[in-house]
Design a protein around this motif. Structure first.
Motif, PDB file in Angstrom:
ATOM      1  N   THR A  11       0.829  -1.205   0.000  1.00  0.00           N
ATOM      2  CA  THR A  11       0.000   0.000   0.000  1.00  0.00           C
ATOM      3  C   THR A  11       0.859   1.250   0.000  1.00  0.00           C
ATOM      4  O   THR A  11       0.568   2.225  -0.699  1.00  0.00           O
ATOM      5  CB  THR A  11      -0.925   0.005   1.233  1.00  0.00           C
ATOM      6  OG1 THR A  11      -1.719  -1.189   1.239  1.00  0.00           O
ATOM      7  CG2 THR A  11      -1.847   1.206   1.216  1.00  0.00           C
ATOM      8  N   GLU A  14       2.265   1.781  -3.441  1.00  0.00           N
ATOM      9  CA  GLU A  14       1.236   2.295  -4.339  1.00  0.00           C
ATOM     10  C   GLU A  14       1.014   3.790  -4.122  1.00  0.00           C
ATOM     11  O   GLU A  14       0.818   4.547  -5.077  1.00  0.00           O
ATOM     12  CB  GLU A  14      -0.080   1.547  -4.104  1.00  0.00           C
ATOM     13  CG  GLU A  14      -0.067   0.109  -4.592  1.00  0.00           C
ATOM     14  CD  GLU A  14      -1.381  -0.597  -4.310  1.00  0.00           C
ATOM     15  OE1 GLU A  14      -2.267   0.035  -3.685  1.00  0.00           O
ATOM     16  OE2 GLU A  14      -1.525  -1.754  -4.715  1.00  0.00           O
ATOM     17  N   ASN A  18       1.805   7.222  -6.802  1.00  0.00           N
ATOM     18  CA  ASN A  18       0.715   8.077  -7.249  1.00  0.00           C
ATOM     19  C   ASN A  18       1.269   9.455  -7.638  1.00  0.00           C
ATOM     20  O   ASN A  18       1.982  10.089  -6.873  1.00  0.00           O
ATOM     21  CB  ASN A  18      -0.326   8.220  -6.125  1.00  0.00           C
ATOM     22  CG  ASN A  18      -1.627   8.803  -6.624  1.00  0.00           C
ATOM     23  OD1 ASN A  18      -1.650   9.846  -7.269  1.00  0.00           O
ATOM     24  ND2 ASN A  18      -2.726   8.126  -6.337  1.00  0.00           N
ATOM     25  N   ASN A  72      -7.919   6.958  -2.275  1.00  0.00           N
ATOM     26  CA  ASN A  72      -7.810   6.217  -3.524  1.00  0.00           C
ATOM     27  C   ASN A  72      -7.175   4.844  -3.324  1.00  0.00           C
ATOM     28  O   ASN A  72      -7.502   3.888  -4.047  1.00  0.00           O
ATOM     29  CB  ASN A  72      -6.995   7.023  -4.531  1.00  0.00           C
ATOM     30  CG  ASN A  72      -6.913   6.357  -5.889  1.00  0.00           C
ATOM     31  OD1 ASN A  72      -7.918   6.088  -6.522  1.00  0.00           O
ATOM     32  ND2 ASN A  72      -5.699   6.101  -6.338  1.00  0.00           N
ATOM     33  N   LEU A  73      -6.280   4.738  -2.342  1.00  0.00           N
ATOM     34  CA  LEU A  73      -5.642   3.448  -2.079  1.00  0.00           C
ATOM     35  C   LEU A  73      -6.654   2.407  -1.603  1.00  0.00           C
ATOM     36  O   LEU A  73      -6.500   1.214  -1.852  1.00  0.00           O
ATOM     37  CB  LEU A  73      -4.538   3.627  -1.027  1.00  0.00           C
ATOM     38  CG  LEU A  73      -3.316   4.440  -1.459  1.00  0.00           C
ATOM     39  CD1 LEU A  73      -2.363   4.627  -0.299  1.00  0.00           C
ATOM     40  CD2 LEU A  73      -2.616   3.776  -2.631  1.00  0.00           C
ATOM     41  N   LYS A  76      -9.556   2.048  -4.810  1.00  0.00           N
ATOM     42  CA  LYS A  76      -9.108   1.421  -6.051  1.00  0.00           C
ATOM     43  C   LYS A  76      -9.313  -0.091  -6.021  1.00  0.00           C
ATOM     44  O   LYS A  76      -9.724  -0.683  -7.026  1.00  0.00           O
ATOM     45  CB  LYS A  76      -7.636   1.757  -6.287  1.00  0.00           C
ATOM     46  CG  LYS A  76      -7.105   1.248  -7.616  1.00  0.00           C
ATOM     47  CD  LYS A  76      -5.715   1.806  -7.880  1.00  0.00           C
ATOM     48  CE  LYS A  76      -4.728   1.320  -6.833  1.00  0.00           C
ATOM     49  NZ  LYS A  76      -3.338   1.748  -7.138  1.00  0.00           N
ATOM     50  N   ASP A  77      -9.036  -0.711  -4.892  1.00  0.00           N
ATOM     51  CA  ASP A  77      -9.222  -2.160  -4.786  1.00  0.00           C
ATOM     52  C   ASP A  77     -10.686  -2.551  -4.944  1.00  0.00           C
ATOM     53  O   ASP A  77     -10.999  -3.597  -5.514  1.00  0.00           O
ATOM     54  CB  ASP A  77      -8.693  -2.670  -3.442  1.00  0.00           C
ATOM     55  CG  ASP A  77      -7.178  -2.712  -3.410  1.00  0.00           C
ATOM     56  OD1 ASP A  77      -6.566  -2.433  -4.460  1.00  0.00           O
ATOM     57  OD2 ASP A  77      -6.616  -3.010  -2.346  1.00  0.00           O
ATOM     58  N   ASP A  79     -13.154  -0.597  -6.490  1.00  0.00           N
ATOM     59  CA  ASP A  79     -13.648  -0.221  -7.818  1.00  0.00           C
ATOM     60  C   ASP A  79     -13.167  -1.191  -8.890  1.00  0.00           C
ATOM     61  O   ASP A  79     -13.910  -1.541  -9.811  1.00  0.00           O
ATOM     62  CB  ASP A  79     -13.209   1.207  -8.165  1.00  0.00           C
ATOM     63  CG  ASP A  79     -13.875   2.240  -7.264  1.00  0.00           C
ATOM     64  OD1 ASP A  79     -14.931   1.917  -6.682  1.00  0.00           O
ATOM     65  OD2 ASP A  79     -13.329   3.359  -7.142  1.00  0.00           O
ATOM     66  N   LYS A  80     -11.903  -1.609  -8.789  1.00  0.00           N
ATOM     67  CA  LYS A  80     -11.332  -2.508  -9.790  1.00  0.00           C
ATOM     68  C   LYS A  80     -11.498  -3.981  -9.443  1.00  0.00           C
ATOM     69  O   LYS A  80     -10.988  -4.853 -10.157  1.00  0.00           O
ATOM     70  CB  LYS A  80      -9.850  -2.186  -9.989  1.00  0.00           C
ATOM     71  CG  LYS A  80      -9.603  -0.813 -10.579  1.00  0.00           C
ATOM     72  CD  LYS A  80      -8.123  -0.590 -10.854  1.00  0.00           C
ATOM     73  CE  LYS A  80      -7.884   0.774 -11.503  1.00  0.00           C
ATOM     74  NZ  LYS A  80      -6.450   1.008 -11.805  1.00  0.00           N
ATOM     75  N   THR A  82     -10.075  -5.759  -7.370  1.00  0.00           N
ATOM     76  CA  THR A  82      -8.866  -6.494  -7.000  1.00  0.00           C
ATOM     77  C   THR A  82      -8.929  -7.002  -5.566  1.00  0.00           C
ATOM     78  O   THR A  82      -8.133  -7.863  -5.183  1.00  0.00           O
ATOM     79  CB  THR A  82      -7.624  -5.598  -7.162  1.00  0.00           C
ATOM     80  OG1 THR A  82      -7.820  -4.388  -6.414  1.00  0.00           O
ATOM     81  CG2 THR A  82      -7.395  -5.250  -8.618  1.00  0.00           C
ATOM     82  N   SER A 164     -14.743   3.444   3.884  1.00  0.00           N
ATOM     83  CA  SER A 164     -14.487   2.630   2.690  1.00  0.00           C
ATOM     84  C   SER A 164     -14.946   1.192   2.892  1.00  0.00           C
ATOM     85  O   SER A 164     -15.324   0.508   1.930  1.00  0.00           O
ATOM     86  CB  SER A 164     -12.994   2.653   2.348  1.00  0.00           C
ATOM     87  OG  SER A 164     -12.569   3.952   2.020  1.00  0.00           O
ATOM     88  N   SER A 170     -16.497   5.533  -3.655  1.00  0.00           N
ATOM     89  CA  SER A 170     -15.428   6.382  -3.136  1.00  0.00           C
ATOM     90  C   SER A 170     -15.932   7.807  -2.897  1.00  0.00           C
ATOM     91  O   SER A 170     -15.434   8.496  -2.005  1.00  0.00           O
ATOM     92  CB  SER A 170     -14.248   6.400  -4.111  1.00  0.00           C
ATOM     93  OG  SER A 170     -14.666   6.848  -5.393  1.00  0.00           O
TER      94      SER A 170
END
Length: 214
Positions: A11, A14, A18, A72-73, A76-77, A79-80, A82, A164, A170
């Motif tokens: 994390t 990542e 950014n 965003n960290l 992102k997991d 939304d995508k 992952t 979150s 988000s």
């Protein structure tokens, strides 16, 4: 515990990658440089203005880091999708959230340390140029104030992780987090108002009990 630290390190990496980080850091450095340029025009309050601008730059930059990078960290997991890949590994949900939170704390802490180093150089330079205006200045108090800025950001990061975890958007997380920050920043003014003579006369006892409870 090793899985938590591994996830925290991922994390952190990542966050460092950014591109928003570089813009935020450059903005903070611009404010610190502006402090040097402006301080000379405020001859009576050079020490106070210098410390206030430096701590404000640290605080505001930290807020931007939490809201635009830390949030965003987490998002992102989700939304995508992952997060499904991560949780399919031998790692629990508690370990995932703990690792993400520790990673955000590490990321924000490192960024603040870098900004604090530049901020300290700014204070040192102005103190060298205008020593008479820094007679009561204390490095211990300055670093303690910077530490509590980090504590504030750690609490805000915890709220970001919490929201979150219970929302799928988000944007909703951002709204809830910034509302919580605004409430936290203004609650002191509400308490002062209740303790004043105007508050004692203009607020009903029932409403006073409710507000004090909140």
């Amino acid at each position: 515990m090793s899985r938590v630290w591994a996830l925290a390190l991922i994390t952190y990496k990542e966050g460092v990658r950014n591109r928003s980080v570089y813009g935020i850091v450059l903005f903070a450095l611009f404010i610190l440089g502006l402090n040097v340029a402006v301080a000379g025009f405020l001859m009576r309050d050079i020490g106070k203005v210098t410390i206030d601008m430096n701590l404000s730059a640290l605080s505001f930059s930290g807020l931007l880091l939490v809201f635009f990078v830390g949030l965003n960290l987490m998002a992102k997991d989700i939304d995508k999708k992952t997060i499904h890949l991560v949780l399919s590994k031998p790692i629990s949900r508690v370990e995932y959230i703990s690792g993400k939170y520790l990673g955000i704390l590490l990321f924000v802490g490192v960024c603040l340390l870098v900004l604090l180093a530049f901020s300290s150089m700014t204070v040192f330079g102005l103190r060298f140029l205008y020593p008479d205006y820094f007679e009561h200045f204390s490095w211990a108090a300055f670093f303690l104030a910077a530490f509590f800025v980090y504590v504030k950001l750690a609490l805000l990061s915890a709220l970001v992780v919490f929201f979150s975890a219970i929302t799928t958007s988000s944007f909703v997380t951002f709204v809830f987090s910034i509302c919580s920050y605004i409430v936290g920043q203004t609650i002191e003014e509400v308490v002062f108002y209740l303790q004043s003579s105007l508050g004692e006369e203009g607020v009903s006892p029932a409403l006073r009990v409710f507000i004090e409870g909140v």
